[in-house]
Design a protein around this motif. Structure first.
Motif, mmCIF file in Angstrom:
data_model
loop_
_atom_site.group_PDB
_atom_site.id
_atom_site.type_symbol
_atom_site.label_atom_id
_atom_site.label_comp_id
_atom_site.label_asym_id
_atom_site.label_seq_id
_atom_site.Cartn_x
_atom_site.Cartn_y
_atom_site.Cartn_z
ATOM 1 N N ASP A 136 0.828 -1.203 0.000
ATOM 2 C CA ASP A 136 0.000 0.000 0.000
ATOM 3 C C ASP A 136 0.863 1.255 0.000
ATOM 4 O OD1 ASP A 136 -2.645 1.346 0.246
ATOM 5 O OD2 ASP A 136 -1.739 2.039 2.133
ATOM 6 N N GLU A 137 1.905 1.266 0.812
ATOM 7 C CA GLU A 137 2.776 2.450 0.873
ATOM 8 C C GLU A 137 3.460 2.688 -0.472
ATOM 9 O OE1 GLU A 137 3.980 5.909 2.459
ATOM 10 O OE2 GLU A 137 2.586 4.494 3.397
ATOM 11 N N LEU A 138 3.864 1.631 -1.135
ATOM 12 C CA LEU A 138 4.519 1.779 -2.436
ATOM 13 C C LEU A 138 3.603 2.416 -3.479
ATOM 14 C CD1 LEU A 138 6.517 -1.574 -2.614
ATOM 15 C CD2 LEU A 138 7.470 0.737 -2.341
ATOM 16 N N THR A 139 2.287 2.194 -3.365
ATOM 17 C CA THR A 139 1.356 2.803 -4.326
ATOM 18 C C THR A 139 1.305 4.323 -4.181
ATOM 19 O OG1 THR A 139 -0.622 2.645 -2.914
ATOM 20 C CG2 THR A 139 -0.120 0.741 -4.342
ATOM 21 N N LYS A 140 1.758 4.834 -3.054
ATOM 22 C CA LYS A 140 1.718 6.272 -2.777
ATOM 23 C C LYS A 140 3.012 6.987 -3.166
ATOM 24 C CE LYS A 140 -1.325 5.330 1.093
ATOM 25 N NZ LYS A 140 -1.529 5.394 2.529
ATOM 26 N N LEU A 141 4.009 6.228 -3.633
ATOM 27 C CA LEU A 141 5.328 6.793 -3.889
ATOM 28 C C LEU A 141 5.627 6.878 -5.381
ATOM 29 C CD1 LEU A 141 7.291 4.751 -1.189
ATOM 30 C CD2 LEU A 141 6.245 7.012 -0.960
ATOM 31 N N THR A 142 6.531 7.774 -5.718
ATOM 32 C CA THR A 142 6.997 7.916 -7.085
ATOM 33 C C THR A 142 8.455 7.489 -7.122
ATOM 34 O OG1 THR A 142 5.528 9.787 -7.425
ATOM 35 C CG2 THR A 142 7.339 9.538 -8.987
ATOM 36 N N TYR A 143 8.762 6.526 -7.969
ATOM 37 C CA TYR A 143 10.126 6.022 -8.135
ATOM 38 C C TYR A 143 10.181 5.382 -9.510
ATOM 39 C CZ TYR A 143 14.088 2.775 -7.423
ATOM 40 O OH TYR A 143 15.240 2.044 -7.541
ATOM 41 N N ASP A 144 11.193 5.713 -10.271
ATOM 42 C CA ASP A 144 11.292 5.208 -11.640
ATOM 43 C C ASP A 144 11.960 3.844 -11.745
ATOM 44 O OD1 ASP A 144 9.992 7.357 -12.812
ATOM 45 O OD2 ASP A 144 11.837 8.520 -13.030
ATOM 46 N N GLY A 145 12.257 3.238 -10.622
ATOM 47 C CA GLY A 145 12.950 1.957 -10.654
ATOM 48 C C GLY A 145 12.069 0.780 -10.296
ATOM 49 N N GLU A 146 12.750 -0.304 -9.907
ATOM 50 C CA GLU A 146 12.080 -1.552 -9.555
ATOM 51 C C GLU A 146 12.235 -1.814 -8.059
ATOM 52 O OE1 GLU A 146 12.304 -6.339 -10.561
ATOM 53 O OE2 GLU A 146 13.774 -4.982 -11.441
ATOM 54 N N VAL A 147 11.144 -2.241 -7.445
ATOM 55 C CA VAL A 147 11.155 -2.633 -6.035
ATOM 56 C C VAL A 147 10.797 -4.112 -5.975
ATOM 57 C CG1 VAL A 147 10.140 -2.309 -3.749
ATOM 58 C CG2 VAL A 147 10.448 -0.336 -5.266
ATOM 59 N N VAL A 148 11.683 -4.892 -5.366
ATOM 60 C CA VAL A 148 11.449 -6.321 -5.187
ATOM 61 C C VAL A 148 11.199 -6.557 -3.698
ATOM 62 C CG1 VAL A 148 12.386 -8.647 -5.445
ATOM 63 C CG2 VAL A 148 12.999 -6.853 -7.102
ATOM 64 N N ILE A 149 10.015 -7.025 -3.375
ATOM 65 C CA ILE A 149 9.697 -7.381 -1.991
ATOM 66 C C ILE A 149 10.013 -8.866 -1.855
ATOM 67 C CG2 ILE A 149 7.907 -7.474 -0.210
ATOM 68 C CD1 ILE A 149 6.349 -5.392 -1.978
ATOM 69 N N VAL A 150 10.825 -9.197 -0.870
ATOM 70 C CA VAL A 150 11.302 -10.572 -0.726
ATOM 71 C C VAL A 150 10.728 -11.200 0.539
ATOM 72 C CG1 VAL A 150 13.309 -12.077 -0.599
ATOM 73 C CG2 VAL A 150 13.442 -9.940 -1.909
ATOM 74 N N ARG A 151 9.947 -12.232 0.326
ATOM 75 C CA ARG A 151 9.455 -13.065 1.418
ATOM 76 C C ARG A 151 10.477 -14.168 1.611
ATOM 77 N NH1 ARG A 151 3.746 -14.899 3.280
ATOM 78 N NH2 ARG A 151 2.743 -12.962 2.838
ATOM 79 N N TYR A 152 11.085 -14.213 2.785
ATOM 80 C CA TYR A 152 12.171 -15.166 3.010
ATOM 81 C C TYR A 152 11.692 -16.604 2.894
ATOM 82 C CZ TYR A 152 15.937 -17.786 5.134
ATOM 83 O OH TYR A 152 16.939 -18.686 5.350
ATOM 84 N N ARG A 153 12.494 -17.380 2.209
ATOM 85 C CA ARG A 153 12.256 -18.819 2.099
ATOM 86 C C ARG A 153 13.619 -19.502 2.085
ATOM 87 N NH1 ARG A 153 8.179 -21.309 -1.920
ATOM 88 N NH2 ARG A 153 7.578 -22.923 -0.492
ATOM 89 N N LYS A 154 13.799 -20.464 2.999
ATOM 90 C CA LYS A 154 15.059 -21.193 3.050
ATOM 91 C C LYS A 154 15.237 -21.986 1.771
ATOM 92 C CE LYS A 154 15.632 -21.825 7.972
ATOM 93 N NZ LYS A 154 15.799 -22.766 9.077
ATOM 94 N N LYS A 155 16.488 -22.099 1.370
ATOM 95 C CA LYS A 155 16.814 -22.909 0.195
ATOM 96 C C LYS A 155 16.727 -24.374 0.563
ATOM 97 C CE LYS A 155 20.109 -19.573 -1.558
ATOM 98 N NZ LYS A 155 21.523 -19.289 -1.763
ATOM 99 N N ASN A 156 16.218 -25.177 -0.348
ATOM 100 C CA ASN A 156 16.235 -26.637 -0.152
ATOM 101 C C ASN A 156 17.613 -27.138 -0.541
ATOM 102 O OD1 ASN A 156 13.560 -26.706 0.598
ATOM 103 N ND2 ASN A 156 12.850 -26.917 -1.509
ATOM 104 N N ARG A 157 18.218 -27.858 0.332
ATOM 105 C CA ARG A 157 19.582 -28.345 0.053
ATOM 106 C C ARG A 157 19.555 -29.821 -0.164
ATOM 107 N NH1 ARG A 157 23.542 -24.242 1.164
ATOM 108 N NH2 ARG A 157 22.392 -22.513 2.004
#
Length: 157
Positions: A136-157
């Motif tokens: 929601d906050e990102l919808t209120k902002l102006t930025y010409d780039g890319e925002v990646v929101i990362v939900r943490y997930r452990k790698k399967n080994r």
């Protein structure tokens, strides 16, 4: 602004800068045992970003400061004060952290930034609610780039 949500490791993203969900920076970093995102950054970046952070003094709740990325491949790390002195996040701290981090990367002309779920984890926020606030906050902002929101997930080994 292009916004995407991915599951994985914040430190594996191909972006110019990453966000470290930090604290108010009042307690010296070397007295803390970094957890979550901060712990992963310390392990892979080394101590340099945290030494720089320690010289910056207190950060207002929701504020953002920038350090080098140490041994990580990013241009910088944006540290946000996403939790209060009681180690808890709030809507205020999350929204201001997002706003200040995006403003900082925009001012630096970085093309991309990756951020974790600021205030979830050790900040006590529920992941779905934190994600909703960030989006929601990102919808209120102006930025010409890319925002990646990362939900943490452990790698399967």
């Amino acid at each position: 602004m292009k916004v995407s949500l991915v599951e994985g490791d914040l430190l594996d993203q191909e972006v110019d800068a990453i966000v470290n969900a930090w604290n108010r920076n009042i307690i010296p970093w070397w007295l803390l045992i970094p957890q979550g995102v901060s712990g992963a950054i310390k392990k892979r970046a080394g101590l340099q970003p945290f030494r720089e952070l320690g010289r910056m003094g207190a950060i207002p709740l929701g504020g953002a400061v920038e350090t080098t990325a140490g041994q990580l491949p990013f241009k910088s790390i944006i540290h946000v004060a996403g939790i209060n002195m009681l180690w808890r996040s709030s809507e205020y701290s999350i929204r201001n952290s997002v706003r200040n981090a995006v403003s900082m990367v925009s001012d630096r002309n970085y093309l991309s930034i990756a951020m974790p779920l600021i205030g979830a984890g050790s900040g006590g926020g529920k992941a779905d609610k934190v994600l909703e606030l960030i989006q929601d906050e990102l919808t209120k902002l102006t930025y010409d780039g890319e925002v990646v929101i990362v939900r943490y997930r452990k790698k399967n080994r």
